[in-house]
Design an enzyme around this catalytic site. Structure first.
Site, PDB file in Angstrom:
ATOM      1  N   HIS A  85     -97.218 -11.130  20.653  1.00 24.01           N
ATOM      2  CA  HIS A  85     -98.275 -12.165  21.090  1.00 24.01           C
ATOM      3  C   HIS A  85     -99.312 -11.567  21.793  1.00 24.01           C
ATOM      4  O   HIS A  85    -100.423 -11.934  21.853  1.00 24.01           O
ATOM      5  CB  HIS A  85     -97.613 -13.243  22.039  1.00 24.01           C
ATOM      6  CG  HIS A  85     -96.339 -13.661  21.618  1.00 24.01           C
ATOM      7  ND1 HIS A  85     -96.369 -14.767  20.866  1.00 24.01           N
ATOM      8  CD2 HIS A  85     -94.893 -13.521  21.837  1.00 24.01           C
ATOM      9  CE1 HIS A  85     -95.365 -15.365  20.486  1.00 24.01           C
ATOM     10  NE2 HIS A  85     -94.490 -14.633  21.082  1.00 24.01           N
ATOM     11  N   HIS A 111    -100.536  -7.371  30.539  1.00 17.88           N
ATOM     12  CA  HIS A 111    -100.876  -7.730  29.446  1.00 17.88           C
ATOM     13  C   HIS A 111    -102.222  -8.200  29.261  1.00 17.88           C
ATOM     14  O   HIS A 111    -102.724  -8.323  30.291  1.00 17.88           O
ATOM     15  CB  HIS A 111     -99.605  -8.630  28.700  1.00 17.88           C
ATOM     16  CG  HIS A 111     -99.481  -9.869  29.561  1.00 17.88           C
ATOM     17  ND1 HIS A 111     -98.553  -9.899  30.552  1.00 17.88           N
ATOM     18  CD2 HIS A 111    -100.290 -11.019  29.515  1.00 17.88           C
ATOM     19  CE1 HIS A 111     -99.023 -11.127  31.009  1.00 17.88           C
ATOM     20  NE2 HIS A 111     -99.946 -11.883  30.267  1.00 17.88           N
ATOM     21  N   HIS A 113    -105.005 -11.204  27.251  1.00 16.40           N
ATOM     22  CA  HIS A 113    -105.331 -12.387  26.508  1.00 16.40           C
ATOM     23  C   HIS A 113    -106.704 -12.241  25.962  1.00 16.40           C
ATOM     24  O   HIS A 113    -107.610 -12.008  26.741  1.00 16.40           O
ATOM     25  CB  HIS A 113    -105.059 -13.654  27.374  1.00 16.40           C
ATOM     26  CG  HIS A 113    -103.504 -13.884  27.788  1.00 16.40           C
ATOM     27  ND1 HIS A 113    -102.598 -14.374  27.032  1.00 16.40           N
ATOM     28  CD2 HIS A 113    -103.053 -13.445  28.946  1.00 16.40           C
ATOM     29  CE1 HIS A 113    -101.767 -14.353  27.559  1.00 16.40           C
ATOM     30  NE2 HIS A 113    -101.783 -14.000  28.831  1.00 16.40           N
ATOM     31  N   HIS A 138    -103.661  -9.656  32.770  1.00 16.95           N
ATOM     32  CA  HIS A 138    -102.593 -10.148  33.859  1.00 16.95           C
ATOM     33  C   HIS A 138    -101.718  -9.009  34.364  1.00 16.95           C
ATOM     34  O   HIS A 138    -101.201  -8.412  33.173  1.00 16.95           O
ATOM     35  CB  HIS A 138    -101.809 -11.095  33.131  1.00 16.95           C
ATOM     36  CG  HIS A 138    -102.385 -12.491  32.929  1.00 16.95           C
ATOM     37  ND1 HIS A 138    -101.898 -13.443  32.126  1.00 16.95           N
ATOM     38  CD2 HIS A 138    -103.597 -13.064  33.207  1.00 16.95           C
ATOM     39  CE1 HIS A 138    -102.798 -14.458  32.281  1.00 16.95           C
ATOM     40  NE2 HIS A 138    -103.867 -14.139  33.185  1.00 16.95           N
ATOM     41  N   THR A 220     -97.909 -18.773  31.984  1.00 18.21           N
ATOM     42  CA  THR A 220     -98.877 -19.358  30.742  1.00 18.21           C
ATOM     43  C   THR A 220     -98.510 -19.413  29.531  1.00 18.21           C
ATOM     44  O   THR A 220     -99.071 -19.813  28.515  1.00 18.21           O
ATOM     45  CB  THR A 220    -100.298 -18.667  30.728  1.00 18.21           C
ATOM     46  OG1 THR A 220    -100.154 -17.337  30.322  1.00 18.21           O
ATOM     47  CG2 THR A 220    -100.870 -18.644  32.096  1.00 18.21           C
ATOM     48  N   THR A 221     -96.860 -18.731  29.371  1.00 15.86           N
ATOM     49  CA  THR A 221     -96.390 -18.845  28.247  1.00 15.86           C
ATOM     50  C   THR A 221     -95.026 -19.305  28.523  1.00 15.86           C
ATOM     51  O   THR A 221     -94.695 -19.197  29.633  1.00 15.86           O
ATOM     52  CB  THR A 221     -96.289 -17.206  27.581  1.00 15.86           C
ATOM     53  OG1 THR A 221     -95.547 -16.301  28.346  1.00 15.86           O
ATOM     54  CG2 THR A 221     -97.499 -16.788  27.186  1.00 15.86           C
TER      55      THR A 221
END
Length: 308
Positions: A85, A111, A113, A138, A220-221
């Protein structure tokens, strides 16, 4: 025969479990629209990300700045993985963040995005006045009152995420990101791992670490647990266009496709209050003045980097 049936059953169950866990943002039976069917919290009332509408943010002068320890240069080896992801870096427990109410959070991982699909280049999760930024960083922490992240992730006050936006223009290379970006080639496929030798997270964040927006939300996941205290920095990280392109186009997902647009859409605020520890200068100084002030700051920052 019974042993064969048992093995077949275990195989089928394993396949089902793998399918359920293989969520996506936009494809298949477990795309973002269907997350709540398998992860009920994803349909909750305190979900993240959100749109940060600055005219409705409440300025709270009593909110102190964040106190970060261990974010500067650290020696050692830091695992980095393509999880299908995004790219994720494991962080040492010596990295800690103390927030305004005195709670101490321990860093777990960081990580990213991003966007990158077709003409859409912006991929931040939070938006500011409806504007999506290029990348969002994040840094996930857990409450130090709990013995581990595994325990804290299920606790109502278990997690905190420090978020930062990335801005891209005609900036020179941000050398603080060079080592990280060069290692992306080693983790092209899901499950591949590499190791960063030495890490300075502080230099990978914006210069101003004191001004932030804060609210209570969720991961958020999936599983979208609603136990996250969010701290979204107001300042930006600056990367070159080449660096952003490499981050957006280096990794493949479980479907052997380039990982693009790995962000969740913004969620309803649902009467939550977003606070900041700084006044909204855009509206106190006037939008036109603020626009030109921002442009001057960009030019000065570019000249400083060019002279170094």
């Amino acid at each position: 025969m019974r042993a064969l049936v048992l093995l077949l059953s275990l195989f089928l169950l394993g396949g089902q479990a793998q399918h359920v866990s293989d969520w996506t943002y936009s494809e298949g039976a477990l795309d973002e629209a269907h997350w709540p069917q398998h992860y009920p919290a994803c349909g909750g009332q305190r979900q993240s990300p959100i749109n940060l509408q600055r005219t409705k943010v409440r300025y709270n002068p009593s909110l102190k700045g964040l106190n970060m320890t261990g974010y500067e240069t650290q020696a050692g080896e830091f695992p980095m993985v393509n999880n299908g992801h995004t790219v994720q870096i494991s962080l040492p427990s010596t990295m800690r963040m103390t927030v305004a109410d005195g709670t101490v959070y321990i860093a777990q991982q960081m990580h990213f995005h991003w966007g990158g699909a077709s003409s859409e280049i912006s991929g931040s999760e939070h938006t500011v006045d409806g504007i999506r930024h290029v990348i969002e960083i994040h840094i996930v922490h857990y409450n130090s009152k709990y013995k581990s992240y595994d325990i804290a992730q299920d606790a109502p006050d278990g997690l905190a995420v420090l978020a930062a936006f990335v801005e891209v223009k005609n900036y020179p290379e941000n050398t603080y990101y060079s080592n990280f970006i060069s290692h992306l080639a080693n983790i092209k496929y899901p499950g591949q791992r590499t190791t960063l030798t030495g890490l300075d997270v502080q230099d990978m964040l914006p210069r101003n670490l004191q001004h932030y927006y804060t609210y209570h939300g969720s991961l958020t996941t999936p599983p979208c647990t609603e136990n996250v205290h969010w701290f979204v920095l107001a300042d930006f990280v600056k990367l070159s266009r080449t660096q952003v392109w490499k981050l957006e186009n280096s990794l493949l997902d479980h479907r052997n496709k380039t990982i693009h647009n790995d962000y969740r859409r913004t969620q309803p605020l649902n009467h939550r209050v977003v606070e900041s520890n700084f006044p909204n200068q855009e509206y106190t100084l006037g939008s036109e003045f603020q626009f030109y002030l921002h442009k001057i700051e960009e030019i000065l920052d570019y000249l400083r980097r060019a002279l170094n």
